[in-house]
Design a protein around this motif. Structure first.
Motif, mmCIF file in Angstrom:
data_model
loop_
_atom_site.group_PDB
_atom_site.id
_atom_site.type_symbol
_atom_site.label_atom_id
_atom_site.label_comp_id
_atom_site.label_asym_id
_atom_site.label_seq_id
_atom_site.Cartn_x
_atom_site.Cartn_y
_atom_site.Cartn_z
ATOM 1 N N SER A 21 0.825 -1.117 -0.052
ATOM 2 C CA SER A 21 0.150 0.030 -0.076
ATOM 3 C C SER A 21 0.929 1.372 0.017
ATOM 4 O O SER A 21 0.370 2.369 -0.384
ATOM 5 C CB SER A 21 -1.042 0.134 1.175
ATOM 6 N N GLN A 23 3.432 2.340 -1.763
ATOM 7 C CA GLN A 23 3.991 2.506 -2.983
ATOM 8 C C GLN A 23 4.388 3.716 -3.491
ATOM 9 O O GLN A 23 3.203 4.404 -4.138
ATOM 10 C CB GLN A 23 3.523 1.526 -4.010
ATOM 11 N N PRO A 24 5.392 4.405 -3.475
ATOM 12 C CA PRO A 24 5.511 5.924 -4.031
ATOM 13 C C PRO A 24 5.564 5.687 -5.486
ATOM 14 O O PRO A 24 5.953 4.472 -6.051
ATOM 15 C CB PRO A 24 6.758 6.149 -3.396
ATOM 16 N N SER A 25 5.430 6.606 -6.089
ATOM 17 C CA SER A 25 5.546 6.848 -7.783
ATOM 18 C C SER A 25 6.719 6.199 -8.098
ATOM 19 O O SER A 25 7.893 6.261 -7.736
ATOM 20 C CB SER A 25 5.522 8.259 -8.150
ATOM 21 N N GLU A 195 -2.374 9.728 -5.884
ATOM 22 C CA GLU A 195 -1.538 8.558 -6.140
ATOM 23 C C GLU A 195 -1.945 7.905 -7.221
ATOM 24 O O GLU A 195 -1.202 7.554 -8.062
ATOM 25 C CB GLU A 195 -1.644 7.475 -4.620
ATOM 26 N N THR A 199 -0.152 5.730 -10.573
ATOM 27 C CA THR A 199 -0.250 4.369 -11.090
ATOM 28 C C THR A 199 -0.848 3.942 -11.979
ATOM 29 O O THR A 199 -0.990 2.638 -12.347
ATOM 30 C CB THR A 199 -0.835 3.783 -9.602
ATOM 31 N N ASN B 26 9.670 0.599 -3.647
ATOM 32 C CA ASN B 26 8.873 1.403 -4.709
ATOM 33 C C ASN B 26 9.030 0.927 -6.166
ATOM 34 O O ASN B 26 8.855 1.426 -6.995
ATOM 35 C CB ASN B 26 9.197 2.791 -4.800
ATOM 36 N N SER B 35 -4.782 1.828 -6.757
ATOM 37 C CA SER B 35 -4.785 2.666 -5.712
ATOM 38 C C SER B 35 -6.013 3.583 -5.922
ATOM 39 O O SER B 35 -6.668 3.853 -6.543
ATOM 40 C CB SER B 35 -3.561 3.679 -5.713
ATOM 41 N N PRO B 40 -2.092 12.679 -1.877
ATOM 42 C CA PRO B 40 -0.829 11.970 -1.354
ATOM 43 C C PRO B 40 -0.562 12.346 0.076
ATOM 44 O O PRO B 40 -0.823 13.289 0.353
ATOM 45 C CB PRO B 40 0.520 12.135 -2.348
ATOM 46 N N SER B 44 4.841 10.663 0.476
ATOM 47 C CA SER B 44 4.697 10.004 -0.624
ATOM 48 C C SER B 44 5.119 11.333 -1.720
ATOM 49 O O SER B 44 5.775 11.394 -2.628
ATOM 50 C CB SER B 44 3.794 9.224 -1.216
ATOM 51 N N ARG B 48 8.465 11.878 -4.011
ATOM 52 C CA ARG B 48 8.145 11.972 -5.379
ATOM 53 C C ARG B 48 9.088 13.562 -5.751
ATOM 54 O O ARG B 48 9.663 13.490 -6.952
ATOM 55 C CB ARG B 48 6.613 12.640 -5.929
#
Lengths: 222, 321
Positions: A21, A23-25, A195, A199, B26, B35, B40, B44, B48
């Motif tokens: 859950s 998970q960054p970009s 987000e 994704t 990641n 998602s 965000p 996060s 980025r």
């Protein structure tokens, strides 16, 4: 024994959920293009084409010409011409990353013409220039502006205007016309996008980073 | 009632440790659109922004490398070295660099901060060496083009991902095999008593096994070349400046090692905190916590290896490449 397994499964589930859950970009540009655009007009003062120049970054440039014969600091004309043709053929599928709107309504563009690749030995950079005709020429009069955005929706490639003379006006009649460029606040875009923009491959991520060139003509400039 | 409270506290700490893994994480190739569309978190957003920063450094490195090659001045070399180092630090926050594997491995089977840092540095160095070797061999010695060399990288990565999955499976197997009957929480207290023994004690054997696992992990992580190093090296080859590229890749690995070390240290601390509490409770969680962590960490590594392996078969579609 039984409870041991139960606890083990719970741990794995917790770790899995947390790991998945948060998970960054991943999406970020790999190719950098510096762009210049000439707005071309017909004799009636309507925008009828864009002459777009892309100057690729050093990495991509080196990649694109790698293995090609080089004489006197430049590449064979035929080789560069073939490169331009191939690039444009591939880009056609993506409509050359161009999005043109007149008064908010989409304007169709045709196939790219007069493709030209050039090599700048001093900078070690390749460029590609092409003309993108509008199927129906557009007059940007009476506040009905023409907006142009050129971007890679996947943001694999970032396309940004050069700082010196990013746009010019060319061709027939363009008195009283001017182009303004709006550049998004990149830092803010990075930190505020939801987000899903990163994704979901259909989210047009690149659009958020795209500069908009706005053409307006006529005495009452806005 | 008290037992339940302890178990809850323990679980919280385990989740903290997992958080480190999550932070590391990641690169998982996610199915599209899974998602929720929400703003965000601050975290996060920062992640980025780091990604954006590293791309700035990356871009500047091309010009710096050309300057070193063409001018050869000390100032140019200094610029390239600084950019490589900074790029390494930020680049390691992105995909790869064994963050998930290192963090999960520590969660599974490591409790010494020093060794955690050592593992981070050695795997970062290994990734740079793999990149230098691969590009040197394919591009420089075999004379393959940029495109062909870049195309070969996924094959090397696949080998790394297979090894990562194997490491995960091995940890699970060890946890399940050792997880019957007795807990391991007291083993380490015996270490000092046997310091001068001439025959290997069980603790020493365990340590040797630990070193073997550590080496296996560094090998499996290190076999995946650092993607940033590959790009810079490939570029260096086109400029006829392979050695400058190799120097840049090594400095870059110092930067990536620092980022991975921070994560390793966080993971060790979280894990040790959880274990310390576990020792003080009589909850059923306490005796089982080590095998549970080992199996859980192993499962994450296994899953990760498999997903990464599967991910190598889908590349980005771009009209320019």
């Amino acid at each position: 024994m039984q409870s041991w397994w139960k606890q083990f499964l719970v741990s794995v589930a917790v770790m899995g959920v947390v790991a998945l859950s948060a998970q960054p970009s991943m999406a970020h540009p790999h190719v950098f293009i510096d762009m210049k655009t000439a707005f071309r007009f017909d004799d009636e003062g309507r925008l009828d084409a864009l002459r777009v120049t892309w100057i690729f970054d050093e990495f991509y440039s080196a990649y694109a010409v790698d293995g090609a014969p080089k004489t006197n600091g430049t590449y064979d004309e035929k080789y560069l011409a073939a490169l331009a043709e191939e690039n444009l053929k591939n880009l056609a599928e993506w409509n050359y990353f161009a999005e043109v709107k007149a008064g908010g309504a989409p304007v169709e563009t045709g196939e790219a013409l007069d493709g030209l690749s050039t090599w700048d030995e001093e900078a070690g950079r390749l460029s590609l220039t092409f003309t993108l005709p509008l199927k129906v020429p557009q007059a940007a009069l009476d506040g009905a502006t023409v907006n142009v955005r050129i971007f890679d929706p996947s943001y694999y490639i970032t396309i940004d205007y050069v700082s010196d003379d990013p746009v010019s006006l060319a061709g027939g009649q363009h008195q009283g016309c001017s182009v303004a460029i709006a550049v998004p606040e990149v830092e803010q875009v990075w930190t505020s996008l939801p987000e899903i923009a990163f994704t979901n491959p259909d989210s047009q991520l690149g659009a958020n980073f795209a500069s908009t060139a706005t053409l307006s003509c006529g005495p009452e400039k806005s | 009632m008290k037992r339940r409270a302890c178990a809850a506290l323990l679980l919280t700490l385990v989740i903290c440790a997992c958080g480190s893994v999550a932070w590391a994480q990641n690169t998982l190739p996610m199915p599209a659109g899974t998602s929720p569309a929400e703003a965000p978190g601050m975290f996060s957003g920062i992640m980025r922004y780091i990604m954006a920063m590293q791309q700035d450094y990356y871009r500047s490195m091309a010009g710096a490398l050309r300057a070193v090659n063409l001018q050869g001045s000390a100032a140019a070399a200094w610029t390239l070295a600084s950019l490589s180092f900074l790029y390494g630090i930020f680049h390691a926050a992105g995909p790869g660099h064994g963050k998930v594997v290192v963090a999960s491995y520590i969660l599974a089977d490591e409790r010494e901060v020093r060794r955690g840092i050592l593992v981070a540095f050695l795997s970062a160095l290994a990734q740079a060496v793999t990149a230098i070797t691969a590009v040197g061999l394919l591009s420089l010695i075999l004379g393959l083009t940029h495109r062909t060399t870049a195309g070969a990288v996924p094959y090397i990565e696949r080998a790394s991902f297979v090894l990562i999955a194997c490491l995960g499976a091995w940890l699970i197997w060890r946890a399940v095999r050792g997880g019957h009957g007795h807990g391991h929480s007291h083993d380490h207290h015996h270490d000092h008593a046997h310091e001068h023994a001439h025959l290997p004690t069980p603790a020493e054997l365990k340590k040797a096994k630990g070193f073997r696992e550590m080496a296996a992990m560094i090998l499996s992580v290190g076999l995946r070349p650092c993607s940033g190093a590959v790009l810079v090296l490939l570029f260096a080859v086109t400029q006829g400046a392979f050695l400058i590229g190799a120097a840049s890749a090594l400095i870059m690995s110092l930067g990536t090692a620092i980022t991975v070390s921070v994560l390793a240290v966080l993971t060790v601390f979280s894990k040790n905190a959880a274990l310390a509490i576990a020792r003080r409770t009589d909850s059923p969680w306490a005796a089982r916590i080590e095998p549970i962590l080992m199996a859980g960490g192993g499962a994450v590594i296994l899953l990760f290896g498999v997903l990464l392996f599967a991910g190598t078969f889908t590349g980005p579609a771009s009209p320019l490449l």
